[in-house]
Design a protein around this motif. Structure first.
Motif, PDB file in Angstrom:
ATOM      1  N   GLY A  84       7.371 -26.024 -82.175  1.00  0.00           N
ATOM      2  CA  GLY A  84       8.142 -24.828 -82.467  1.00  0.00           C
ATOM      3  C   GLY A  84       9.392 -25.215 -83.231  1.00  0.00           C
ATOM      4  N   LEU A  85       9.509 -24.764 -84.477  1.00  0.00           N
ATOM      5  CA  LEU A  85      10.616 -25.163 -85.345  1.00  0.00           C
ATOM      6  C   LEU A  85      11.648 -24.056 -85.461  1.00  0.00           C
ATOM      7  CD1 LEU A  85      11.948 -27.074 -87.411  1.00  0.00           C
ATOM      8  CD2 LEU A  85      10.502 -26.017 -89.176  1.00  0.00           C
ATOM      9  N   ASP A  86      12.858 -24.349 -85.010  1.00  0.00           N
ATOM     10  CA  ASP A  86      13.998 -23.447 -85.180  1.00  0.00           C
ATOM     11  C   ASP A  86      14.908 -24.047 -86.244  1.00  0.00           C
ATOM     12  OD1 ASP A  86      16.076 -21.625 -84.888  1.00  0.00           O
ATOM     13  OD2 ASP A  86      16.977 -22.742 -83.226  1.00  0.00           O
ATOM     14  N   ILE A  87      15.139 -23.302 -87.307  1.00  0.00           N
ATOM     15  CA  ILE A  87      16.015 -23.761 -88.388  1.00  0.00           C
ATOM     16  C   ILE A  87      17.351 -23.046 -88.238  1.00  0.00           C
ATOM     17  CG2 ILE A  87      16.312 -23.932 -90.883  1.00  0.00           C
ATOM     18  CD1 ILE A  87      13.278 -23.818 -91.144  1.00  0.00           C
ATOM     19  N   ALA A  88      18.345 -23.773 -87.759  1.00  0.00           N
ATOM     20  CA  ALA A  88      19.627 -23.157 -87.426  1.00  0.00           C
ATOM     21  C   ALA A  88      20.730 -23.633 -88.364  1.00  0.00           C
ATOM     22  CB  ALA A  88      20.009 -23.494 -85.982  1.00  0.00           C
ATOM     23  N   PRO A  89      21.523 -22.721 -88.912  1.00  0.00           N
ATOM     24  CA  PRO A  89      22.656 -23.127 -89.751  1.00  0.00           C
ATOM     25  C   PRO A  89      23.779 -23.705 -88.902  1.00  0.00           C
ATOM     26  CG  PRO A  89      22.670 -20.754 -89.443  1.00  0.00           C
ATOM     27  CD  PRO A  89      21.411 -21.253 -88.793  1.00  0.00           C
ATOM     28  N   HIS A  91      16.360 -17.509 -92.777  1.00  0.00           N
ATOM     29  CA  HIS A  91      14.972 -17.892 -92.556  1.00  0.00           C
ATOM     30  C   HIS A  91      14.036 -17.332 -93.617  1.00  0.00           C
ATOM     31  CE1 HIS A  91      15.827 -19.513 -88.528  1.00  0.00           C
ATOM     32  NE2 HIS A  91      16.663 -18.507 -88.420  1.00  0.00           N
ATOM     33  N   ASP A  92      14.524 -16.458 -94.484  1.00  0.00           N
ATOM     34  CA  ASP A  92      13.649 -15.860 -95.482  1.00  0.00           C
ATOM     35  C   ASP A  92      13.030 -16.936 -96.382  1.00  0.00           C
ATOM     36  OD1 ASP A  92      14.066 -13.379 -94.538  1.00  0.00           O
ATOM     37  OD2 ASP A  92      15.267 -12.644 -96.208  1.00  0.00           O
ATOM     38  N   HIS A  93      11.754 -16.760 -96.635  1.00  0.00           N
ATOM     39  CA  HIS A  93      11.012 -17.613 -97.572  1.00  0.00           C
ATOM     40  C   HIS A  93      10.838 -19.050 -97.084  1.00  0.00           C
ATOM     41  CE1 HIS A  93      11.514 -14.189-100.161  1.00  0.00           C
ATOM     42  NE2 HIS A  93      12.823 -14.327-100.159  1.00  0.00           N
ATOM     43  N   VAL A  94      10.992 -19.279 -95.783  1.00  0.00           N
ATOM     44  CA  VAL A  94      10.755 -20.620 -95.249  1.00  0.00           C
ATOM     45  C   VAL A  94       9.303 -21.016 -95.469  1.00  0.00           C
ATOM     46  CG1 VAL A  94      10.550 -21.948 -93.108  1.00  0.00           C
ATOM     47  CG2 VAL A  94      12.615 -20.631 -93.561  1.00  0.00           C
ATOM     48  N   GLY A  95       8.386 -20.074 -95.229  1.00  0.00           N
ATOM     49  CA  GLY A  95       6.968 -20.380 -95.407  1.00  0.00           C
ATOM     50  C   GLY A  95       6.639 -20.782 -96.826  1.00  0.00           C
ATOM     51  N   GLU A  96       7.235 -20.072 -97.795  1.00  0.00           N
ATOM     52  CA  GLU A  96       6.990 -20.406 -99.196  1.00  0.00           C
ATOM     53  C   GLU A  96       7.553 -21.788 -99.534  1.00  0.00           C
ATOM     54  OE1 GLU A  96       7.880 -16.870-101.833  1.00  0.00           O
ATOM     55  OE2 GLU A  96       8.289 -16.032 -99.852  1.00  0.00           O
ATOM     56  N   LEU A  97       8.730 -22.097 -98.984  1.00  0.00           N
ATOM     57  CA  LEU A  97       9.314 -23.422 -99.197  1.00  0.00           C
ATOM     58  C   LEU A  97       8.374 -24.504 -98.692  1.00  0.00           C
ATOM     59  CD1 LEU A  97      11.567 -25.593 -99.565  1.00  0.00           C
ATOM     60  CD2 LEU A  97      12.382 -24.931 -97.285  1.00  0.00           C
ATOM     61  N   LEU A  98       7.833 -24.317 -97.479  1.00  0.00           N
ATOM     62  CA  LEU A  98       6.987 -25.346 -96.882  1.00  0.00           C
ATOM     63  C   LEU A  98       5.648 -25.454 -97.605  1.00  0.00           C
ATOM     64  CD1 LEU A  98       7.759 -24.813 -93.104  1.00  0.00           C
ATOM     65  CD2 LEU A  98       8.768 -26.437 -94.705  1.00  0.00           C
ATOM     66  N   MET A  99       5.122 -24.343 -98.071  1.00  0.00           N
ATOM     67  CA  MET A  99       3.871 -24.390 -98.826  1.00  0.00           C
ATOM     68  C   MET A  99       4.047 -25.173-100.116  1.00  0.00           C
ATOM     69  SD  MET A  99       1.508 -21.260-100.284  1.00  0.00           S
ATOM     70  CE  MET A  99       2.776 -20.699-101.445  1.00  0.00           C
ATOM     71  N   LEU A 100       5.157 -24.918-100.816  1.00  0.00           N
ATOM     72  CA  LEU A 100       5.388 -25.551-102.115  1.00  0.00           C
ATOM     73  C   LEU A 100       5.880 -26.987-101.991  1.00  0.00           C
ATOM     74  CD1 LEU A 100       7.066 -22.526-103.907  1.00  0.00           C
ATOM     75  CD2 LEU A 100       4.835 -23.490-104.445  1.00  0.00           C
ATOM     76  N   ALA A 101       6.830 -27.228-101.078  1.00  0.00           N
ATOM     77  CA  ALA A 101       7.458 -28.547-100.996  1.00  0.00           C
ATOM     78  C   ALA A 101       6.717 -29.506-100.073  1.00  0.00           C
ATOM     79  CB  ALA A 101       8.908 -28.400-100.525  1.00  0.00           C
ATOM     80  N   ALA A 102       6.124 -28.977 -98.994  1.00  0.00           N
ATOM     81  CA  ALA A 102       5.452 -29.854 -98.035  1.00  0.00           C
ATOM     82  C   ALA A 102       3.975 -30.045 -98.360  1.00  0.00           C
ATOM     83  CB  ALA A 102       5.601 -29.294 -96.622  1.00  0.00           C
ATOM     84  N   GLY A 103       3.414 -29.160 -99.172  1.00  0.00           N
ATOM     85  CA  GLY A 103       2.009 -29.290 -99.522  1.00  0.00           C
ATOM     86  C   GLY A 103       1.068 -29.001 -98.376  1.00  0.00           C
ATOM     87  N   ARG A 104       1.519 -28.189 -97.412  1.00  0.00           N
ATOM     88  CA  ARG A 104       0.675 -27.862 -96.273  1.00  0.00           C
ATOM     89  C   ARG A 104       0.230 -26.405 -96.365  1.00  0.00           C
ATOM     90  NH1 ARG A 104      -1.714 -30.838 -95.891  1.00  0.00           N
ATOM     91  NH2 ARG A 104      -2.467 -30.510 -93.781  1.00  0.00           N
ATOM     92  N   PRO A 105      -0.955 -26.091 -95.820  1.00  0.00           N
ATOM     93  CA  PRO A 105      -1.365 -24.685 -95.780  1.00  0.00           C
ATOM     94  C   PRO A 105      -0.453 -23.907 -94.849  1.00  0.00           C
ATOM     95  CG  PRO A 105      -2.850 -26.031 -94.455  1.00  0.00           C
ATOM     96  CD  PRO A 105      -1.955 -26.990 -95.186  1.00  0.00           C
ATOM     97  N   VAL A 106      -0.136 -22.688 -95.246  1.00  0.00           N
ATOM     98  CA  VAL A 106       0.753 -21.845 -94.443  1.00  0.00           C
ATOM     99  C   VAL A 106       0.035 -20.552 -94.081  1.00  0.00           C
ATOM    100  CG1 VAL A 106       2.935 -20.578 -94.381  1.00  0.00           C
ATOM    101  CG2 VAL A 106       2.828 -22.809 -95.504  1.00  0.00           C
ATOM    102  N   LEU A 107       0.029 -20.231 -92.815  1.00  0.00           N
ATOM    103  CA  LEU A 107      -0.481 -18.954 -92.336  1.00  0.00           C
ATOM    104  C   LEU A 107       0.706 -18.004 -92.226  1.00  0.00           C
ATOM    105  CD1 LEU A 107      -2.766 -17.179 -91.163  1.00  0.00           C
ATOM    106  CD2 LEU A 107      -2.186 -18.114 -88.912  1.00  0.00           C
ATOM    107  N   PHE A 108       0.791 -17.043 -93.158  1.00  0.00           N
ATOM    108  CA  PHE A 108       1.878 -16.074 -93.154  1.00  0.00           C
ATOM    109  C   PHE A 108       1.496 -14.891 -92.268  1.00  0.00           C
ATOM    110  CE2 PHE A 108       2.513 -18.332 -97.143  1.00  0.00           C
ATOM    111  CZ  PHE A 108       3.886 -18.486 -97.198  1.00  0.00           C
ATOM    112  N   VAL A 109       2.405 -14.520 -91.372  1.00  0.00           N
ATOM    113  CA  VAL A 109       2.171 -13.403 -90.463  1.00  0.00           C
ATOM    114  C   VAL A 109       3.114 -12.263 -90.847  1.00  0.00           C
ATOM    115  CG1 VAL A 109       2.178 -12.649 -88.051  1.00  0.00           C
ATOM    116  CG2 VAL A 109       1.530 -15.002 -88.621  1.00  0.00           C
TER     117      VAL A 109
END
Length: 279
Positions: free
Chosen positions: A36-41, A125-143
């Motif tokens: 479980g990843l929490d991205i906190a400023p 947190h907006d667009h975190v999934g897109e960042l990870l798809m593009l930068a990490a090269g992993r498949p992302v399941l968007f909900v």
């Protein structure tokens, strides 16, 4: 191929609980470990130091951040324990993009949320999934940020254009596809009078997937171009009772980005059911 390591992005939104429940269901199905990843400023102490008498305010901001983190951690641990799923809670600073991407690269599948324009409090947190798809090269399941999804991956629409991104998405989604009750390979053509030689065959990839014990149907749709393809795919998925769309993400060439990148943007903006993307 299966999913053994999942990463789910958590935040303060109500939609985060839905994402977590979906992640736990997938983990139970495939015997996976969940992070479980929490991205906190982290507040900048130098900014507060420039304000007279702001030391107390800074301390209160830090206290609220830690309280929020503790609440989210407790929620994650409780849900994992109840589901009897192995899990780990991870909190990273929002500015540490390198660490965020590095942890995402360790996952077989990332579960993230659709950006919600009506929830400004979660802007970080907006667009975190897109960042990870593009930068990490992993498949992302968007909900999607609205709706309830009691099943994900039982009936799948596979958007097929024969390209690199679609190929990555199909094989990244293979654990879902192999276990689904039904898969529909959909190709979308432009004008109905286009030459047959320019058409994208769906039968070939369907045959490959059938060799993985997948139940496959092939469907050709006509007369859609540009961003309209995204709407066509969604309408088809809903009409056929699908609970997941598999599609290639943003392309790496200007032409591909102009055409299928529009599809990606349309789906991310208007999705009504979960979408698995790879690039």
């Amino acid at each position: 191929m299966t999913y053994r390591a999942l990463l789910v992005h958590l935040d303060d939104s109500e939609a985060a609980l839905q994402r977590l429940e979906i992640a736990l269901r997938i983990a139970r199905q495939f015997g996976a470990h969940v992070v479980g990843l929490d991205i906190a400023p982290t507040p900048d102490a130098h900014i507060f130091s420039a304000i007279p008498g702001a030391a107390g305010l800074y301390a209160e901001v830090i206290r609220q951040r830690e309280q929020r983190r503790g609440t989210l951690r407790e929620l994650f641990d409780t849900r994992c324990r109840h589901a009897e799923i192995s899990g780990r809670f991870l909190c990273l600073d929002a500015s540490d993009r390198q660490s965020i991407v590095r942890h995402a690269r360790l996952a077989d599948l990332v579960i993230a949320g659709q950006a919600n324009p009506n929830a400004p409090e979660t802007y970080i947190h907006d667009h975190v999934g897109e960042l990870l798809m593009l930068a990490a090269g992993r498949p992302v399941l968007f909900v999607p940020y609205t709706g309830v999804f009691p099943s994900v991956g039982s009936r799948i629409l596979i958007a097929w254009d024969g390209g690199r991104e679609a190929t990555r998405a199909v094989f990244d989604a293979l654990p879902f596809i192999s276990h689904a009750q039904q898969n529909i390979v959909v190709t979308v053509h432009g004008a109905a009078d286009a030459p047959l030689g320019s058409r994208i065959p769906g039968a070939d990839i369907a045959l490959t997937l059938a060799r993985h014990d997948a139940v496959i149907e092939v469907l050709e749709l006509e007369g859609a171009t540009g961003e309209h393809v995204g709407s066509v795919l969604q309408s088809c998925a809903q009409a056929r009772g699908c609970d997941l769309i598999v599609v290639g993400g943003y392309g790496h060439t200007r032409w591909h980005e102009a055409v299928w990148g529009g599809v990606t943007r349309t789906l991310l903006r208007t999705m009504a059911l979960p979408v698995l993307m790879s690039n």
